[in-house]
Design a protein around this motif. Structure first.
Motif, PDB file in Angstrom:
ATOM      1  N   THR A  34      10.781   7.321   9.076  1.00 49.95           N
ATOM      2  CA  THR A  34      11.613   7.224   8.041  1.00 49.95           C
ATOM      3  C   THR A  34      11.245   8.276   7.044  1.00 49.95           C
ATOM      4  OG1 THR A  34      10.204   5.679   6.653  1.00 49.95           O
ATOM      5  CG2 THR A  34      11.997   4.700   8.085  1.00 49.95           C
ATOM      6  N   LEU A  70      10.661   8.037   3.983  1.00 53.64           N
ATOM      7  CA  LEU A  70       9.548   7.538   3.073  1.00 53.64           C
ATOM      8  C   LEU A  70       8.076   7.686   3.573  1.00 53.64           C
ATOM      9  CD1 LEU A  70      10.769   3.995   2.573  1.00 53.64           C
ATOM     10  CD2 LEU A  70      11.073   5.889   1.074  1.00 53.64           C
ATOM     11  N   SER A  71       7.507   8.525   2.472  1.00 55.77           N
ATOM     12  CA  SER A  71       6.072   8.704   3.057  1.00 55.77           C
ATOM     13  C   SER A  71       5.396   7.445   2.492  1.00 55.77           C
ATOM     14  CB  SER A  71       5.451   9.743   2.505  1.00 55.77           C
ATOM     15  OG  SER A  71       5.277   9.747   0.970  1.00 55.77           O
ATOM     16  N   ARG A  72       4.297   7.018   3.086  1.00 51.75           N
ATOM     17  CA  ARG A  72       3.397   5.665   2.353  1.00 51.75           C
ATOM     18  C   ARG A  72       1.995   5.853   2.742  1.00 51.75           C
ATOM     19  NH1 ARG A  72       1.526   2.266   6.732  1.00 51.75           N
ATOM     20  NH2 ARG A  72       2.010   3.117   8.526  1.00 51.75           N
ATOM     21  N   ARG A  73       1.210   5.208   2.129  1.00 52.17           N
ATOM     22  CA  ARG A  73      -0.162   5.457   2.343  1.00 52.17           C
ATOM     23  C   ARG A  73      -0.411   4.491   3.702  1.00 52.17           C
ATOM     24  NH1 ARG A  73      -2.896   2.227  -2.215  1.00 52.17           N
ATOM     25  NH2 ARG A  73      -0.828   1.607  -2.556  1.00 52.17           N
ATOM     26  N   SER A 127      15.410  -3.402  20.505  1.00 55.09           N
ATOM     27  CA  SER A 127      15.576  -2.740  19.329  1.00 55.09           C
ATOM     28  C   SER A 127      14.101  -2.559  18.835  1.00 55.09           C
ATOM     29  CB  SER A 127      16.424  -3.445  18.411  1.00 55.09           C
ATOM     30  OG  SER A 127      17.637  -3.964  18.834  1.00 55.09           O
ATOM     31  N   ALA A 128      13.225  -3.598  19.235  1.00 52.89           N
ATOM     32  CA  ALA A 128      12.010  -3.591  18.317  1.00 52.89           C
ATOM     33  C   ALA A 128      11.120  -2.503  19.198  1.00 52.89           C
ATOM     34  CB  ALA A 128      11.288  -4.901  18.644  1.00 52.89           C
ATOM     35  N   TYR A 181      12.028   0.942  17.863  1.00 56.54           N
ATOM     36  CA  TYR A 181      11.317   1.228  16.704  1.00 56.54           C
ATOM     37  C   TYR A 181      10.031   1.567  16.878  1.00 56.54           C
ATOM     38  CZ  TYR A 181       9.893   0.600  11.703  1.00 56.54           C
ATOM     39  OH  TYR A 181       9.612   0.912  10.709  1.00 56.54           O
ATOM     40  N   ASP A 210      -3.288 -19.558   2.396  1.00 56.30           N
ATOM     41  CA  ASP A 210      -1.959 -18.932   3.032  1.00 56.30           C
ATOM     42  C   ASP A 210      -1.950 -18.047   3.882  1.00 56.30           C
ATOM     43  OD1 ASP A 210       1.033 -18.793   1.441  1.00 56.30           O
ATOM     44  OD2 ASP A 210       0.465 -16.716   2.404  1.00 56.30           O
ATOM     45  N   SER A 223      -1.431 -15.094   4.507  1.00 52.47           N
ATOM     46  CA  SER A 223      -2.072 -13.562   4.284  1.00 52.47           C
ATOM     47  C   SER A 223      -3.568 -13.943   3.941  1.00 52.47           C
ATOM     48  CB  SER A 223      -1.593 -13.181   2.977  1.00 52.47           C
ATOM     49  OG  SER A 223      -0.289 -13.346   2.910  1.00 52.47           O
ATOM     50  N   LEU A 277       4.613   5.093  -3.539  1.00 56.03           N
ATOM     51  CA  LEU A 277       5.161   5.023  -2.402  1.00 56.03           C
ATOM     52  C   LEU A 277       6.461   6.039  -1.987  1.00 56.03           C
ATOM     53  CD1 LEU A 277       5.371   1.123  -2.426  1.00 56.03           C
ATOM     54  CD2 LEU A 277       3.584   2.703  -1.166  1.00 56.03           C
ATOM     55  N   ASN A 278       6.548   7.044  -3.032  1.00 53.09           N
ATOM     56  CA  ASN A 278       7.699   7.855  -2.918  1.00 53.09           C
ATOM     57  C   ASN A 278       9.062   7.380  -2.461  1.00 53.09           C
ATOM     58  OD1 ASN A 278       8.534  10.586  -2.783  1.00 53.09           O
ATOM     59  ND2 ASN A 278       7.699  10.920  -0.959  1.00 53.09           N
ATOM     60  N   SER A 279       9.460   6.324  -2.952  1.00 50.33           N
ATOM     61  CA  SER A 279      10.842   5.829  -2.522  1.00 50.33           C
ATOM     62  C   SER A 279      11.992   6.253  -3.045  1.00 50.33           C
ATOM     63  CB  SER A 279      10.657   4.166  -3.084  1.00 50.33           C
ATOM     64  OG  SER A 279      11.951   3.798  -2.745  1.00 50.33           O
ATOM     65  N   PRO A 280      12.862   6.621  -2.287  1.00 52.19           N
ATOM     66  CA  PRO A 280      14.332   7.196  -2.812  1.00 52.19           C
ATOM     67  C   PRO A 280      15.044   6.405  -3.970  1.00 52.19           C
ATOM     68  CG  PRO A 280      14.399   6.413  -0.760  1.00 52.19           C
ATOM     69  CD  PRO A 280      12.919   6.259  -0.902  1.00 52.19           C
ATOM     70  N   ILE A 324       4.100 -12.674   2.471  1.00 51.68           N
ATOM     71  CA  ILE A 324       3.761 -11.592   1.082  1.00 51.68           C
ATOM     72  C   ILE A 324       3.013 -12.452   0.326  1.00 51.68           C
ATOM     73  CG2 ILE A 324       4.813 -10.324  -0.571  1.00 51.68           C
ATOM     74  CD1 ILE A 324       5.867  -9.380   2.065  1.00 51.68           C
ATOM     75  N   LEU A 347      14.263  -1.315  -0.276  1.00 50.25           N
ATOM     76  CA  LEU A 347      15.263  -0.801   0.544  1.00 50.25           C
ATOM     77  C   LEU A 347      15.933  -2.093   1.202  1.00 50.25           C
ATOM     78  CD1 LEU A 347      13.565   2.038   2.188  1.00 50.25           C
ATOM     79  CD2 LEU A 347      15.114   2.037   0.332  1.00 50.25           C
ATOM     80  N   ARG A 353       7.231 -16.025   1.999  1.00 49.92           N
ATOM     81  CA  ARG A 353       8.012 -15.279   2.955  1.00 49.92           C
ATOM     82  C   ARG A 353       9.062 -14.666   2.639  1.00 49.92           C
ATOM     83  NH1 ARG A 353       4.923 -19.713   6.433  1.00 49.92           N
ATOM     84  NH2 ARG A 353       3.163 -19.401   5.046  1.00 49.92           N
ATOM     85  N   ALA A 369      12.154  -1.335   7.289  1.00 50.22           N
ATOM     86  CA  ALA A 369      11.110  -1.118   6.654  1.00 50.22           C
ATOM     87  C   ALA A 369      11.120  -0.648   5.144  1.00 50.22           C
ATOM     88  CB  ALA A 369      10.511   0.245   7.407  1.00 50.22           C
ATOM     89  N   GLY A 389       2.305  -2.229  -5.015  1.00 54.24           N
ATOM     90  CA  GLY A 389       3.183  -2.211  -3.761  1.00 54.24           C
ATOM     91  C   GLY A 389       2.386  -1.972  -2.597  1.00 54.24           C
ATOM     92  N   GLU A 390       3.077  -2.026  -1.520  1.00 49.24           N
ATOM     93  CA  GLU A 390       2.757  -1.510  -0.147  1.00 49.24           C
ATOM     94  C   GLU A 390       3.830  -1.128   0.616  1.00 49.24           C
ATOM     95  OE1 GLU A 390       0.065  -0.977   1.217  1.00 49.24           O
ATOM     96  OE2 GLU A 390      -1.473  -1.670  -0.071  1.00 49.24           O
ATOM     97  N   PHE A 391       3.811  -0.349   1.381  1.00 45.58           N
ATOM     98  CA  PHE A 391       4.987  -0.080   2.348  1.00 45.58           C
ATOM     99  C   PHE A 391       5.014  -0.997   3.508  1.00 45.58           C
ATOM    100  CE2 PHE A 391       7.399   2.056   5.477  1.00 45.58           C
ATOM    101  CZ  PHE A 391       8.470   2.519   4.794  1.00 45.58           C
ATOM    102  N   GLU A 420       5.873  -1.795   7.328  1.00 46.31           N
ATOM    103  CA  GLU A 420       6.671  -1.221   8.403  1.00 46.31           C
ATOM    104  C   GLU A 420       7.486  -2.289   8.944  1.00 46.31           C
ATOM    105  OE1 GLU A 420       7.205   1.340   9.709  1.00 46.31           O
ATOM    106  OE2 GLU A 420       5.775   3.035   9.045  1.00 46.31           O
ATOM    107  N   ALA A 421       8.717  -2.237   9.667  1.00 48.52           N
ATOM    108  CA  ALA A 421       9.122  -3.469  10.237  1.00 48.52           C
ATOM    109  C   ALA A 421      10.381  -2.762  11.014  1.00 48.52           C
ATOM    110  CB  ALA A 421       9.676  -4.422   9.301  1.00 48.52           C
ATOM    111  N   ALA A 422      10.902  -3.293  11.954  1.00 46.29           N
ATOM    112  CA  ALA A 422      12.124  -3.212  12.674  1.00 46.29           C
ATOM    113  C   ALA A 422      13.244  -3.877  11.789  1.00 46.29           C
ATOM    114  CB  ALA A 422      12.322  -3.581  13.851  1.00 46.29           C
TER     115      ALA A 422
END
Lengths: 344, 275
Positions: free
Chosen positions: A4, A6-9, A167-168, A171, A298, A300, B33-36, B73, B92, B113, B119, B137-139, B141-143
């Motif tokens: 995407t 977006l850049s991210r860490r 789809s997955a 991706y 939890d 996480s 996170l450089n989000s638009p 989360i 997003l 959740r 993503a 925050g965190e980015f 990744e997800a379909a």
């Protein structure tokens, strides 16, 4: 399909690969730019700018006379490995080549068909699918429904979830998946025996890793091809697992006097270590996850629970443990806490 | 004709303008996170209020998403003092706002959740008593597809019989707080699914002591997953043994539950085990 905008860490665990990917992309962009200018100047047709097609490196290992395996890498599915993480088995018979599992993409399936023909000098007459997970079934296209065989439960599962898996996979693996579609096997495998040429294959229709898991015992070579009922030195995956059914299936496989065992992931071995290790892992995660749940953690937090040192030598132990927490926790939460609501 | 001094003044003004612009730009925090969508998110959730990106606001997202409709989360802002409010959102998502926690007598901590449509950055904005928003925050990744897939409950004809059924448990923590975990049956329909089911979700939960003291309130929106499953930490008044949770969905249904606070130890450190 590109990452995407977006850049991210990047996560620490994948830092190397992400960096590499970024560099690759920058290089490719630079290349395209220069090539574009040069191409424009020379008035070259556009196809000169297309990237070289992706190609898997398939290295067959001979595991018995007329039997080979393609060893999957001990990694998660990524854009680098194209999803080639599962083991694939090829058997030579008088009637033609037999393959067990077909890999992650149409591209892989096409290459698998080529390799099988090179090794045996014959086309593939039968492709068995051990279960419905994407790293095992998306190479099915080149073989066609009539050569594809799986237990009814596998066919049903693919019918229901195949498109979502696709789809997955697009991706996760990106362009490796180009042109890949779900093909439902046209032959239903029952528990029993099937003769193909000189080989008598015992088909064991079991379950536990998913609702329906096929294992194949080749009586001639003594090879037990266990599918994902067995993992070796690579942590088992549990997205559709029923742990107690899985343990029973492992016992069933342990009763077969096989010469060697091909697990779904990890190396082939003469010893039944894969069965023991898979069983130990399932017992471990069940205990750890239940323990975390009972102490009120939890999801996480449970993902960070310590693992014993014997798992250090198992690839992706932490990653699969985290995934298993996500797979198994909801069921505990939905059933084990007391009801606390009151009628208004 | 412009005199020399006028010219100087003009030059100073012009220079000053650029300088101040530069200063303003330097003071404006840069979205890590450089989000638009960042400017939009900022406007939507705290307008012109002061904010900064703060690593003390910890957002945990899984490194891999197993189910886009149920992404665990955890937001933990316990390193900050005097927290008034925590807003959790995903830039997003079609509906960005997921949940707001007001911790009256509770730790600035919440687990739940989230549905994700693609993503996305997942963020928590934490308002402290001095009026500053601290953003972590965190980015993720997800379909895609978590918000536009129908609730699992919609596959069952008798789903409405179990709406509001609640299961839960509580633990006393060594730090004196009480940890509450609970799950409430509810489809949490987003109104965005292809089967045209309108939005239907729990919009508020109030956690209170038996004596009626409000310990925490949680506002929820469409992106909170079906059968909301929450972890909170509240400070129970001495001697009280029950925590009450009152909920309300946007259809006006009321839910009420009581969780027993009998001593049960909770510890993040696993007990010693022979390996």
């Amino acid at each position: 399909m590109l990452p995407t905008v977006l850049s991210r860490r990047p996560l620490a665990s994948e830092f190397d690969s992400v960096q590499k990917r970024d560099v690759d992309w920058a290089d490719r962009r630079a290349f395209l730019k220069t090539a574009g200018v040069a191409g424009g100047l020379a008035l070259l047709p556009m196809f000169a700018l297309e990237a070289a097609p992706l190609r898997y490196t398939l290295k067959p290992i001979e595991i018995a006379p007329g039997a080979w395996m393609l060893l999957g890498v001990d990694e998660a599915i990524t854009r680098e490995n194209g999803g080639a993480i599962a083991n694939i088995t090829i058997l030579d018979t008088r009637e033609g080549a037999v393959v067990i599992d077909t890999g992650p993409s149409r591209r892989y399936g096409v290459q698998l068909a080529e390799v099988a023909r090179e090794l045996t000098g014959k086309p593939v007459v039968r492709a068995f699918v051990t279960h419905f997970h994407p790293d095992h079934v998306f190479g099915c296209q080149p073989f066609g429904a009539r050569a594809l065989a799986a237990p009814q439960g596998v066919i049903d599962g693919l019918n229901q979830s195949g498109d979502d898996f696709a789809s997955a996979m697009y991706y996760l693996a990106g362009d490796w998946m180009r042109g890949t579609e779900v093909v439902l096997p046209g032959r239903v495998v029952e528990a029993g025996y099937e003769d193909i040429g000189e080989r008598r294959l015992r088909t064991l229709v079991l379950g536990g890793h998913t609702d329906s898991d096929l294992a194949i015992f080749d009586e001639r070579s003594g090879l037990l091809i266990a599918g994902d009922l067995a993992f070796l030195d690579r942590a088992p995956t549990t997205p559709h697992a029923d742990l107690s059914v899985w343990q029973k299936s492992l016992k069933t496989l342990d009763e077969i006097s096989f010469a060697s065992l091909v697990p779904g992931h990890g190396p082939m071995e003469k010893a039944p270590r894969a069965l023991r290790q898979t069983s130990d892992w399932l017992k471990l995660i069940e205990e750890r996850i239940r323990g975390a749940f009972d102490r009120g953690l939890d999801m996480s937090e449970a993902m960070g629970e310590p693992l014993p040192s014997w798992t250090d030598k198992i690839a992706l132990a932490r990653y699969e443990f985290e995934r298993s927490v996500m797979h198994l926790y909801p069921n505990l939460e939905a059933n084990l806490w007391p009801r606390v609501d009151q009628a208004n | 004709m412009i005199g020399r001094s006028n010219l100087l003044t003009l030059a100073t003004l012009v220079l000053g303008f650029f300088l101040s612009a530069a200063v303003v730009q330097a003071a404006e925090p840069v979205d890590p996170l450089n989000s638009p969508m960042w400017e939009e998110m900022r406007g939507q959730f705290f307008g012109l209020a002061r904010y900064k990106f703060d690593s003390r606001v910890k957002v945990s997202v899984p490194s891999v998403v197993e189910n886009q409709a149920q992404v665990p989360i955890t937001v933990d802002a316990r390193q900050l003092q005097d927290v008034r409010k925590i807003v959790v959102f995903a830039d997003l998502n079609p509906v960005q706002h997921a949940l707001t926690l007001t911790p009256h007598e509770a730790a600035p901590y919440v687990s739940f959740r989230l549905k994700v449509e693609q993503a996305t950055p997942v963020r928590a904005a934490v308002l402290t008593g001095d009026g500053v928003w601290h953003v972590g925050g965190e980015f993720l990744e997800a379909a895609g597809g978590g918000c536009s897939s129908p609730a699992m409950a919609r596959n069952k004809s008798d789903w409405s019989l179990t709406v509001g059924n609640t299961r839960g448990r509580a633990w006393r923590q060594p730090d004196g707080m009480s940890r509450v975990r609970m799950t409430i049956k509810h489809p949490m329909d987003t109104g965005l699914t292809r089967d045209n089911i309108p939005a239907f979700y729990i919009e508020q939960l109030r956690v209170r002591s038996t004596g009626g003291k409000v310990l925490a309130t949680i506002e929820m929106r469409e992106p909170v997953s079906e059968d909301p499953t929450l972890t909170m930490m509240v400070r129970m008044p001495l001697g009280e043994k029950l925590i009450g949770v009152d909920g309300r969905d946007i259809g006006g249904n009321l839910f009420s539950s009581k969780i027993d606070m009998t001593w049960r130890e909770s510890s993040l450190n696993a007990p010693n085990r022979a390996e």
